[in-house]
Design an enzyme around this catalytic site. Sequence first.
Site, short mmCIF file in Angstrom:
data_model
loop_
_atom_site.label_atom_id
_atom_site.label_comp_id
_atom_site.label_asym_id
_atom_site.label_seq_id
_atom_site.Cartn_x
_atom_site.Cartn_y
_atom_site.Cartn_z
N LEU A 85 0.80 -1.31 0.07
CA LEU A 85 0.11 -0.12 -0.04
C LEU A 85 0.77 1.26 0.10
O LEU A 85 0.52 2.28 -0.70
CB LEU A 85 -1.00 0.07 1.14
CG LEU A 85 -2.06 0.97 1.29
CD1 LEU A 85 -3.17 0.91 0.38
CD2 LEU A 85 -2.42 1.24 2.70
N ARG A 86 1.95 1.30 0.64
CA ARG A 86 2.70 2.32 1.04
C ARG A 86 3.87 2.38 -0.40
O ARG A 86 5.13 2.66 0.34
CB ARG A 86 3.22 2.74 2.34
CG ARG A 86 1.95 2.81 3.33
CD ARG A 86 2.69 2.97 4.58
NE ARG A 86 1.28 2.99 5.56
CZ ARG A 86 0.66 4.01 5.58
NH1 ARG A 86 0.62 5.15 5.31
NH2 ARG A 86 -0.71 3.93 6.66
N SER A 142 0.28 -7.80 0.41
CA SER A 142 -0.49 -6.98 0.78
C SER A 142 -1.53 -6.60 -0.39
O SER A 142 -1.93 -7.31 -1.05
CB SER A 142 -0.11 -6.08 1.55
OG SER A 142 -0.97 -5.19 2.33
N GLU A 195 -2.32 -8.38 9.52
CA GLU A 195 -2.15 -9.76 9.14
C GLU A 195 -3.43 -10.68 9.48
O GLU A 195 -3.84 -11.49 8.89
CB GLU A 195 -0.98 -10.17 9.91
CG GLU A 195 -0.32 -11.58 9.29
CD GLU A 195 0.19 -11.46 7.88
OE1 GLU A 195 0.08 -12.34 7.24
OE2 GLU A 195 0.31 -10.05 7.41
N LEU A 218 -6.53 -9.82 9.63
CA LEU A 218 -7.49 -9.49 8.37
C LEU A 218 -6.82 -10.42 7.03
O LEU A 218 -7.87 -10.79 6.28
CB LEU A 218 -7.58 -8.18 8.13
CG LEU A 218 -8.64 -7.49 7.34
CD1 LEU A 218 -10.02 -7.71 7.86
CD2 LEU A 218 -8.66 -6.18 6.92
N ARG A 259 -5.30 -12.95 6.84
CA ARG A 259 -5.36 -14.42 7.11
C ARG A 259 -6.94 -14.55 6.91
O ARG A 259 -6.87 -15.99 6.23
CB ARG A 259 -4.97 -14.71 8.57
CG ARG A 259 -4.87 -16.14 9.06
CD ARG A 259 -4.05 -17.17 8.45
NE ARG A 259 -3.97 -18.48 8.99
CZ ARG A 259 -2.81 -18.74 9.68
NH1 ARG A 259 -2.02 -17.81 9.81
NH2 ARG A 259 -2.91 -19.98 10.38
N HIS A 265 2.14 -8.24 9.54
CA HIS A 265 2.18 -7.73 8.19
C HIS A 265 3.49 -6.92 8.36
O HIS A 265 3.62 -5.70 8.17
CB HIS A 265 0.97 -6.83 8.23
CG HIS A 265 0.36 -6.53 6.93
ND1 HIS A 265 -0.32 -7.59 6.15
CD2 HIS A 265 0.24 -5.67 6.06
CE1 HIS A 265 -0.78 -7.50 5.15
NE2 HIS A 265 -0.37 -6.29 4.91
N SER A 266 4.75 -7.58 7.73
CA SER A 266 5.97 -6.79 7.53
C SER A 266 6.93 -7.66 6.64
O SER A 266 6.64 -8.75 6.31
CB SER A 266 6.48 -6.76 8.84
OG SER A 266 6.69 -8.04 9.56
N TRP A 267 7.86 -7.08 6.04
CA TRP A 267 8.61 -7.55 4.91
C TRP A 267 9.43 -8.59 5.38
O TRP A 267 9.55 -9.54 4.49
CB TRP A 267 9.78 -6.35 4.79
CG TRP A 267 9.01 -5.34 3.89
CD1 TRP A 267 8.76 -4.01 3.97
CD2 TRP A 267 8.86 -5.57 2.12
NE1 TRP A 267 8.17 -3.46 2.84
CE2 TRP A 267 8.01 -4.45 1.94
CE3 TRP A 267 8.84 -6.50 1.54
CZ2 TRP A 267 7.68 -4.26 0.51
CZ3 TRP A 267 8.65 -6.52 0.28
CH2 TRP A 267 7.98 -5.39 -0.19
#
Length: 599
Positions: free
Chosen positions: A85-86, A164, A274, A276, A278, A305-307
């Site tokens: 998203l970003r 994402s 994350e 959501l 899942r 929710h991360s790299w």
Amino acid sequence: MRRILGIAAMTAALLAPAVAVPAQAPAQAGVAGVQRVEWLSDRRVALWVFSPAMNMPIQVQMLLARDWNAAPDAKFPMLLMLDGLRATEDESGWTKDADAEVFYADKNVNVVLPVGGVASFYTDWLEPSNGVHYQWETFLTEELPAVLERDWRTTDVRGVQGLSMGGTAAMNLAARNPGLMRYAASYSGLLTTTTLGMPQAIDFAVRDGGGFDSAAMWGPPGGPEWEAHDPYLLADKLKGVSMYVSSGSGLAGAEDPTSPVPLLSGNWAGTGLEILARLSTENFVTKLEKLAIPVTANYRPSGIHSWPYWDFEMRQSWTQAASALGTEPGAPNCGLGGAIASVAQAVGWLGTCVTAEYPAAHGVVQDFQHGRVFHSAATGTHAVGGRIGGTYTGVGAAYSPLGLPLEGERGLPDGRGRMQSFEGGAIYWTPQTGAQVVRGAIFEEWAKQGYEGGPAGYPVAAEARTPSRDGVVQSFEHGPMFYSAATGAHRVQGFILDKYAAMGFENSPLGFPVAGEAPLKDLGRYSRFEGGNIYWSPLSGAWAVRNGQIADAWGAQGFENGRLGYPVSDEFTVPGGIQQNFQTGFIVVKDGKSEVHGV
């Protein structure tokens, strides 16, 4: 060693690539095409591709296939990797926040990384929002593939994966464009966009991520465009596509910041997103199972929710991606030997080899994760990498007029730049100017002036042909240097350059410069050209005096040292002739006769 070509070897030709560099179709107005290319390394390149749908250039970076240089006639499948998203405007998160560049270095696939598209969901928006009218689906499915197939050795065998927002888009692009993708992967994607509360969550996300209104994207919730962009509702369209989906659980894993609450991460937003992802991924997989459509689903026992988790899934899913794209999952045994082995072992930044040795002009070369090593009996064995290696590859490497490297890359005395010498010139780099080739007559003149320590500074652009006359020009920090066979290489700078530009450079009556700028009285300066001179002083400004009767008459008065002083205008027409004004008078030419008038 800084090698300079002799005058006899000078050529005004551009650095014309001979192999490995795609032949670019000229960009046409209103047609998708590459407008600009910047080589970031020998196998990472940034393209600015004009999108007619969005009426603007879009940066797309490519991680070129392992055998791109070794097999210059080969074409490779495409793996499109979508950001979150970003997404930022400078670089994809897959290379900025994950390690895609190193991971794919030994993979035989062209990895395509669109840059930008914050909060866009990589879709075609119904209306503009926040000053932008996204048309990403059209760009990614119609415009970009055609350009890459035509100009960048990419086949029509394609896959797409994303995290994402990009995971949502990966499944939508594959489902909405049947036959376009053979493989699609979603890591922590939102794969049910119309279920209870999901449109509101997406609206919050696009507002928070980029200040956009989701109604401009797909209309009001419950409308037909929301349904047309829901992977869950489009699941039946994915039959025949090899699919991989994954998500974490929202519980803290080894990569996550701790919190006072056991098993939970201190990154509360990452935890909620994350969970959501899942739930929506599980619903999507259930729908596929009901339709008897195969999918590989990996639900991890932890992870937010991360790299770090998306980087992990990129690696885990590669074997399936490779199979779907028809390429081998690993690299062949490349081996090391001879002179190249000794240099590779001494140069730690190269990493491991990714190809065996293969021919390069009058020598051999071997590719590594972070660069290449060239060897010939005449030039020795030298590594080339980084931005210098990118520029070298971009102009044709050993098959270009640069030839083979003569030394390794090294720092310069000013502590700012780096350079590397080649048989036919050199490449200079600074963070501000990028990596630029200098060669031929321009290199020789620049060397006489002191290289980067001289008045010109570093080169800031590649040598380029002058558009209407037979010559070349190269820009430096403190003024461009022009070259033609008749005039040699000379730099033009400052206010004189401004005047020369206003007149049309070498296309003006002045033509090419024939000497460098020189000092005059009262802090004045002048530069000589084929068709006249440009004079400047603090009181008079910069003006051209063209060869002819006015110049002869002014010269007879002593030029700027005479009673007329410096020019204060260009020559202009008057009834029956021409006139030019000076500080203390003017000269008129009528009927072939000069008249000097003082004041």
